[in-house]
Motif scaffolding. Structure first.
Motif, PDB file in Angstrom:
ATOM      1  N   ALA A 234       0.829  -1.205   0.000  1.00  0.00           N
ATOM      2  CA  ALA A 234       0.000   0.000   0.000  1.00  0.00           C
ATOM      3  C   ALA A 234       0.866   1.260   0.000  1.00  0.00           C
ATOM      4  CB  ALA A 234      -0.934  -0.006   1.210  1.00  0.00           C
ATOM      5  N   ALA A 235       2.144   1.119   0.361  1.00  0.00           N
ATOM      6  CA  ALA A 235       3.010   2.297   0.459  1.00  0.00           C
ATOM      7  C   ALA A 235       3.289   2.911  -0.911  1.00  0.00           C
ATOM      8  CB  ALA A 235       4.324   1.920   1.134  1.00  0.00           C
ATOM      9  N   ILE A 236       3.225   2.086  -1.957  1.00  0.00           N
ATOM     10  CA  ILE A 236       3.678   2.558  -3.265  1.00  0.00           C
ATOM     11  C   ILE A 236       2.889   3.781  -3.766  1.00  0.00           C
ATOM     12  CG2 ILE A 236       3.956   1.880  -5.678  1.00  0.00           C
ATOM     13  CD1 ILE A 236       4.556  -0.981  -4.507  1.00  0.00           C
ATOM     14  N   PRO A 237       1.545   3.715  -3.813  1.00  0.00           N
ATOM     15  CA  PRO A 237       0.835   4.918  -4.265  1.00  0.00           C
ATOM     16  C   PRO A 237       0.999   6.096  -3.301  1.00  0.00           C
ATOM     17  CG  PRO A 237      -0.728   3.224  -3.548  1.00  0.00           C
ATOM     18  CD  PRO A 237       0.620   2.577  -3.613  1.00  0.00           C
ATOM     19  N   VAL A 238       1.191   5.789  -2.009  1.00  0.00           N
ATOM     20  CA  VAL A 238       1.297   6.874  -1.030  1.00  0.00           C
ATOM     21  C   VAL A 238       2.604   7.644  -1.224  1.00  0.00           C
ATOM     22  CG1 VAL A 238       1.297   7.427   1.416  1.00  0.00           C
ATOM     23  CG2 VAL A 238      -0.114   5.560   0.572  1.00  0.00           C
ATOM     24  N   ILE A 239       3.656   6.935  -1.600  1.00  0.00           N
ATOM     25  CA  ILE A 239       4.934   7.614  -1.849  1.00  0.00           C
ATOM     26  C   ILE A 239       4.773   8.631  -2.983  1.00  0.00           C
ATOM     27  CG2 ILE A 239       7.264   7.259  -2.765  1.00  0.00           C
ATOM     28  CD1 ILE A 239       7.286   4.650  -1.121  1.00  0.00           C
ATOM     29  N   THR A 240       4.016   8.255  -3.998  1.00  0.00           N
ATOM     30  CA  THR A 240       3.760   9.187  -5.093  1.00  0.00           C
ATOM     31  C   THR A 240       3.080  10.444  -4.573  1.00  0.00           C
ATOM     32  OG1 THR A 240       3.398   7.254  -6.464  1.00  0.00           O
ATOM     33  CG2 THR A 240       2.751   9.381  -7.383  1.00  0.00           C
ATOM     34  N   VAL A 241       2.033  10.235  -3.781  1.00  0.00           N
ATOM     35  CA  VAL A 241       1.292  11.370  -3.233  1.00  0.00           C
ATOM     36  C   VAL A 241       2.214  12.247  -2.388  1.00  0.00           C
ATOM     37  CG1 VAL A 241      -0.541  11.988  -1.612  1.00  0.00           C
ATOM     38  CG2 VAL A 241      -0.914  10.164  -3.265  1.00  0.00           C
TER      39      VAL A 241
END
Lengths: 313, 326
Positions: A234-241
């Protein structure tokens, strides 16, 4: 091998971007209608003064030469001289770069520390009262203008409770942490709700994945499933944000800088624009662009560390 | 005593509009070392049954509302979550339909195979690795020492299903639930995987529940077959008997819709659609699609009964099938 190739590839990709950015920064001075030197002098200077300033800035030379001089200077850290402050631009920016980056990283760390547990709880109790409560508090934090949040925090923690200073930067690392706590919290109050909602929805998404059911069938505890199997994915899209927002906050933190009388890059930019201090604007554009690129590079490297599928071409 | 005794298991899914009884009173026994094949079309409740056995029904919307799941003398429905978790992955393991999405993409395959050993058996990382590599070798994964550290996206579907099997077998389960383990794989790979499962079963003496919509798969592997329709078991019999003399019209329909190379190339499909589970009446759920149904089939409730030794059917008039069989 693939890892090294990936990193080198990402760094090489930065080169054309850098060239483009330097061109835009350089041309900005020439794209404004009218003679930039006249605008800088507010149209009150004599022709001789104008000619002198043009000569000082090198604006009387052909454009390609000017550009090469600009880039050549930038490479060795020479960004010209500020028209207003009469000091080298790199020194002016350098003074404020450290504090600004500190504020940025501090805010991001605070936001992540606040957001992580809230997002996990919200995702595990999705659509329950706790989830709704977290969302409502988040919307309030996100919707309140930063200057207002800053003032409230300042009044409460600075003036009433006297726990934290309301301005300044401090000298040592610990002092920085102490002085920048309230401004960082102000930014985090804006950033954390974004992270909470994006991590929550990413977690809910991951939790429906087949491999999570497999993990449950393996008899893993919920704690282990969340920590080992859900969060990492779940961290992957959050890093983008996070990366997008940090880039934006670089200049966007200006309101917070003003509220806390903090010597950052945002307020420098606002002042430079106000005074048509083109060398400073050019220098800041370059610095901002480089920082944003570095943030994106770091984001790319974190994707790679988290998920090896990015190495697949 | 049977290894697994399931009595009257009911699972339902509650949506704002309806309550869907996905398992309505499922009962069966399974002895140690035996294989029960569960067959039925999509939506008949096979997968829900497997998940209910392991306590994996997501709640809400799913609820196991009644029944007993007695495994090794203990009713799994009455275990607390921690104890049940220990049963999962050790005494009972499960493999799934889609191996391509069954492994976490961000961890090496080997770590996921040996994860159960570290969690349940408390093995050190190096011991777990050694055991994981041994498991990979057992299920026919070539050069396991190297492949242990590879990631799922680097593997083919067949290899991933072998990895899933190695993962399930790591803690030496007494019962393996295999939910459509070959459906997502190429035909040539399907046979290899089935052969592997049978071989592992012979070696370890575990019992197996093999879910499939493919009668041929069941015929190859199972001692007993249970035919599911509309969330209930409509026929349970020794595999040979079920294939030779089916005693439920739905089973007969499934058999007649198997393509045969030797036949005239024509299939006899079962007419109609599976019923809407939310709107089942009191009668036989298959009545609307049944060639031998009487009006009373639609109203009179039907339950599994033993009509030959070991051969159970939930049909009011199994004798009528004799005329339909070619």
């Amino acid at each position: 091998m693939a890892i090294i190739e990936y990193i080198l590839g990402r760094i090489l990709q930065m080169v054309p971007v850098l060239i483009g950015v330097s061109l835009v920064a350089f041309l900005s001075i020439h794209l404004v209608p009218g003679d930039p030197v006249q605008i800088m002098m507010h149209g009150r200077a004599t022709e001789e003064v104008l000619a002198t300033v043009r000569g000082e800035l090198g604006l009387d030379r052909p454009l390609p030469i000017q550009y090469l001089r600009f880039v050549g200077g930038a490479m060795v850290g020479d960004l010209g001289k500020s028209i207003i402050q009469k000091a080298p631009v790199d020194e002016i920016i350098g003074e404020r770069l450290g504090p600004s980056l500190f504020l940025l990283v501090y805010s991001a760390v605070l936001a992540v520390v606040i957001a992580l547990p809230l997002a996990v709880v919200a995702a595990l109790k999705a659509e329950g009262p706790i989830d709704h409560g977290i969302r409502i508090v988040g919307i309030i934090g996100f919707a309140m203008p930063p200057f207002w949040v800053g003032l409230l925090l300042m009044v409460l923690f600075g003036l009433v409770l006297r726990w934290f200073p309301i301005s300044g930067y401090g000298r040592t690392f610990i002092e920085h942490l102490w002085h920048l706590f309230l401004p960082s919290l102000t930014i985090a109050a804006f950033l954390a709700p974004i992270l909470v909602q994006s991590l929550r929805s990413a977690m809910l998404d991951v939790m429906t994945a087949d491999y999570i059911e497999v993990a449950r069938a393996k008899g893993l505890s919920r704690r282990r499933i969340v920590l080992k199997h859900v969060l990492r994915n779940a961290a992957i899209p959050v890093i983008t944000v996070l990366a997008v927002n940090i880039g934006w906050l670089l200049g966007g933190a200006v309101v917070v800088e003003y509220v806390f009388a903090f010597p950052g890059l945002g307020s420098l930019l606002v002042r430079a624009v106000g005074h048509r201090d083109y060398p400073v604007i050019q220098g800041l554009s370059l610095v901002f662009a480089v920082i944003v690129m570095v943030i994106n590079l770091l984001a790319d490297l974190s994707y790679m560390a988290i998920d090896r599928r990015v190495l697949r071409r | 005593m049977a290894l697994l005794e399931v009595r009257g298991l009911c699972t339902e899914f509650r949506t704002p509009d309806a309550v869907i009884p996905a398992n309505a009173g499922v009962s069966f026994n399974l002895d140690a070392g035996r294989t029960l094949g569960i067959v039925g079309e999509s939506g008949s409740g096979k997968s829900v049954l497997c998940r209910a056995l392991l306590g994996l029904i997501q709640s809400p919307p799913g609820f196991v509302t009644a029944g007993e799941i007695v495994f090794d003398g203990r009713d799994l429905r009455h275990l607390d979550e921690t104890t049940l978790r220990r049963v999962r992955g050790t005494a009972i393991a499960m493999i799934f339909q889609n191996p391509m999405s069954g492994l976490n993409p961000v961890w090496p395959v080997g770590d996921q195979i040996s994860e159960g050993l570290r969690v349940h058996r408390g093995l050190s990382p190096s011991a777990a690795r050694a055991r994981g590599i041994a498991m990979m070798r057992q299920v026919g994964i070539p050069s396991p020492e190297v492949r242990y550290d590879e990631y799922p996206h680097q593997w083919s579907g067949g290899m991933l299903q072998r990895a899933m099997i190695a993962m399930a077998m790591a803690c030496e389960p007494k019962l393996l639930l295999a939910d459509e383990p070959t459906t997502a794989l190429d035909v040539t790979i399907q046979d290899q995987i089935l052969a592997l499962l049978v071989e592992l079963q012979e070696r370890t003496g575990m019992a197996m529940i093999l879910v499939s919509h493919d009668m041929a798969v069941i015929a190859e592997t199972s001692d007993h077959v249970a035919v599911m329709y509309a969330g209930r078991m409509v026929e349970v019999a020794p595999t040979a008997a079920a294939f030779r003399t089916p005693r439920h019209p739905y089973t007969l329909g499934l058999l007649q819709s198997i393509p045969r190379a030797a036949g005239d190339g024509r299939l006899t499909p079962i007419p109609g659609q599976p019923p809407n589970l939310a709107r089942l009446g009191d009668g036989c759920p298959f009545a609307d699609r049944c060639a031998v149904a009487s009006p009373e089939c639609r109203t009179r409730p039907v339950a599994l009964r033993e009509i030959d030794p070991g051969h159970w059917t939930a049909c009011h008039f199994p004798e009528r099938l004799a005329g339909l069989q070619a």
